[in-house]
Design a protein around this motif. Structure first.
Motif, PDB file in Angstrom:
ATOM      1  N   TYR A 259       0.899  -1.120   0.001  1.00 16.82           N
ATOM      2  CA  TYR A 259      -0.029  -0.034  -0.129  1.00 16.82           C
ATOM      3  C   TYR A 259       0.901   1.248  -0.154  1.00 16.82           C
ATOM      4  N   LEU A 260       0.332   2.371  -0.439  1.00 17.80           N
ATOM      5  CA  LEU A 260       0.930   3.728  -0.294  1.00 17.80           C
ATOM      6  C   LEU A 260       1.186   4.314   0.837  1.00 17.80           C
ATOM      7  N   ALA A 261       2.373   4.568   1.222  1.00 15.60           N
ATOM      8  CA  ALA A 261       2.799   4.923   2.695  1.00 15.60           C
ATOM      9  C   ALA A 261       3.314   6.333   2.524  1.00 15.60           C
ATOM     10  N   CYS A 262       3.067   7.220   3.659  1.00 13.54           N
ATOM     11  CA  CYS A 262       3.753   8.640   3.572  1.00 13.54           C
ATOM     12  C   CYS A 262       4.764   8.692   4.637  1.00 13.54           C
ATOM     13  N   SER A 263       5.072   7.463   5.352  1.00 15.57           N
ATOM     14  CA  SER A 263       5.835   7.500   6.286  1.00 15.57           C
ATOM     15  C   SER A 263       6.601   6.071   6.594  1.00 15.57           C
ATOM     16  N   ALA A 264       7.857   5.956   6.861  1.00 11.42           N
ATOM     17  CA  ALA A 264       8.523   4.718   7.104  1.00 11.42           C
ATOM     18  C   ALA A 264       7.847   3.687   8.137  1.00 11.42           C
ATOM     19  N   ASP A 265       6.956   4.526   8.980  1.00  7.76           N
ATOM     20  CA  ASP A 265       6.442   3.907  10.217  1.00  7.76           C
ATOM     21  C   ASP A 265       5.152   2.985   9.691  1.00  7.76           C
ATOM     22  N   GLY A 266       4.823   3.357   8.400  1.00 12.01           N
ATOM     23  CA  GLY A 266       3.662   2.746   8.049  1.00 12.01           C
ATOM     24  C   GLY A 266       2.361   3.735   7.745  1.00 12.01           C
ATOM     25  N   ARG A 267       2.197   4.850   8.250  1.00 10.90           N
ATOM     26  CA  ARG A 267       1.279   5.638   8.232  1.00 10.90           C
ATOM     27  C   ARG A 267       0.796   6.046   6.610  1.00 10.90           C
ATOM     28  N   VAL A 268      -0.370   6.330   6.414  1.00 11.82           N
ATOM     29  CA  VAL A 268      -0.595   6.495   5.082  1.00 11.82           C
ATOM     30  C   VAL A 268      -0.956   7.728   4.801  1.00 11.82           C
ATOM     31  N   PRO A 269      -1.294   8.380   3.730  1.00 14.23           N
ATOM     32  CA  PRO A 269      -1.438   9.833   3.398  1.00 14.23           C
ATOM     33  C   PRO A 269      -2.957  10.221   3.763  1.00 14.23           C
ATOM     34  N   TRP A 270      -2.892  11.529   4.119  1.00 12.26           N
ATOM     35  CA  TRP A 270      -4.283  11.826   4.830  1.00 12.26           C
ATOM     36  C   TRP A 270      -4.427  13.278   4.491  1.00 12.26           C
ATOM     37  N   VAL A 271      -5.782  13.855   4.835  1.00  9.77           N
ATOM     38  CA  VAL A 271      -5.999  15.203   4.368  1.00  9.77           C
ATOM     39  C   VAL A 271      -6.851  15.598   5.777  1.00  9.77           C
ATOM     40  N   SER A 272      -6.705  17.056   5.935  1.00  7.04           N
ATOM     41  CA  SER A 272      -7.204  17.399   7.177  1.00  7.04           C
ATOM     42  C   SER A 272      -8.835  17.552   7.296  1.00  7.04           C
ATOM     43  N   ALA A 273      -9.102  17.646   8.495  1.00  2.64           N
ATOM     44  CA  ALA A 273     -10.845  17.605   8.709  1.00  2.64           C
ATOM     45  C   ALA A 273     -11.309  18.593   7.890  1.00  2.64           C
ATOM     46  N   ALA A 274     -10.580  19.841   8.035  1.00  2.00           N
ATOM     47  CA  ALA A 274     -11.124  21.023   7.014  1.00  2.00           C
ATOM     48  C   ALA A 274     -11.695  20.566   5.538  1.00  2.00           C
TER      49      ALA A 274
END
Length: 363
Positions: A259-274
């Motif tokens: 899967y596509l990750a944004c961080s080496a610890d495995g977290r995924v891409p994200w966008v803010s609540a707004a």
């Protein structure tokens, strides 16, 4: 620690998320990925002991689902293409139940867990077993119960989409349940073999692995999730999004799903609540499997999926909606359908003349 790569550095998050939520073909996914600096799976090799080794700062990378390079054998388990869809649907039912349980705990921390999924459905949604609905009679309260079940089905949706241009099927499973925060998606929705449900008898599955088999019969899959408001605890509100694909490493035989990750610890891409609010993405989870391979059934699945899901989910704890083209139908399982036949005026011969209570299973 390497800083996570931010979507906002490369795209307008709200517009990107809106487009991502509408992606139903491989070309749609390719167009989304083309907007991002993604390191090829041949140029970065994930190592569990040192995932930062070779990580290129400011770019997105492909990480094995579950953090396991050898995950292909575990994911390629489905022996029937409908089964992963049913598993994903069950996960959606659990998400709806868990939403109500966590809201209950927020209001009353000392409340006792429901003892089973059906106990949870009775407590939170005031519904009996679905195969009992046709036998409730025609009283006002019975009609209200059936209406409640029909309304509840709208909170869990399975969509079968066919693209004539690319000649590919897409299966989407959408729930309005508890959802996950972006920071937790890799530990929950994208995990393999681990669980946060082992002590929750009111949920159905344990390891959440059955639905992962859908990756093996899809060209691409994408996942999007947002945690329900008020249940974030220490996490930050927002929407996590990622793409899953089958990786064949150059010069190696150990293919895997990543899967596509944004961080080496495995977290995924994200966008803010707004930005999520601007894109009109609410709480819940969406799994979309693109280029879904139904095997020899081919186009017949557009006629057969309703029957197949009713069969596999004979008496589900919660109803859901099935969308095939312009047709929308609630799915209650064959237990309900047989009970309906028995209660129908069209026949005097009941197809199912009694409701069978749950039976203990011994080993």
């Amino acid at each position: 620690m390497v800083e996570p790569t931010k979507l906002a550095d490369f795209v307008k998050p709200a517009g990107f998320l809106s487009a991502a939520a509408k992606a139903t073909t491989a070309a749609d996914v390719d167009a989304l990925l083309a907007q991002l600096p993604v390191v090829s799976e041949h140029d970065y090799s994930y190592h569990e002991d040192d995932p930062e080794a070779g990580w290129q700062v400011g770019k997105f990378h492909w990480i094995p689902v579950g953090g396991e390079r050898g995950n292909a054998g575990r994911i390629k388990q489905a022996n029937y293409p409908v089964n992963p869809i049913a598993e994903r649907t069950i996960n959606g039912m659990e998400a709806l139940i868990e939403l109500e349980r966590q809201r209950e705990l927020l209001a009353n921390p000392g409340s006792i867990d429901p003892v089973s999924p059906r106990d949870a459905v009775k407590r939170y949604f005031e519904l009996p077993s679905l195969d009992e609905l046709p036998k409730l009679g025609e009283s006002a309260s019975s009609k209200a119960t059936r209406a409640k079940a029909r309304e509840l089905a709208r909170r869990l949706r399975v969509r079968l989409i066919y693209s004539k241009a690319s000649r590919e099927f897409t299966v989407a499973i959408e729930d309005e349940g508890i959802g996950q925060s972006p920071a937790m998606m890799h530990r929950t929705l994208l995990s393999l073999g681990s669980t946060t449900k082992a002590d929750k008898w009111y949920l159905i599955g344990v390891f959440g692995q059955g639905g992962s088999s859908a990756y093996a019969v899809s060209n691409y899959s994408w996942v999007m999730s947002r945690r329900a408001p008020g249940l974030l605890k220490d996490d930050t509100d927002g929407v996590g999004w990622t793409v899953v694909k089958h990786v064949f490493p150059r010069g190696r035989r150990d293919d895997y799903f990543a899967y596509l990750a944004c961080s080496a610890d495995g977290r995924v891409p994200w966008v803010s609540a707004a930005d999520a609010d601007e894109a009109k993405v609410g709480h819940g989870t969406r799994f979309v499997h693109i280029g879904y391979n139904f095997g020899s059934g081919g186009s017949a699945i557009t006629r057969q999926l309703y029957q197949a899901l009713n069969h596999v989910l004979f008496n589900p704890v919660l109803p859901f909606e099935l969308y095939v083209g312009s047709t929308i139908a609630p799915v209650y399982g064959n237990g309900y359908r047989l009970s309906s036949l028995g209660a129908s005026k069209a026949t005097t011969a009941p197809a199912l003349d009694k409701v069978f209570p749950p039976q203990p299973v011994g080993l």
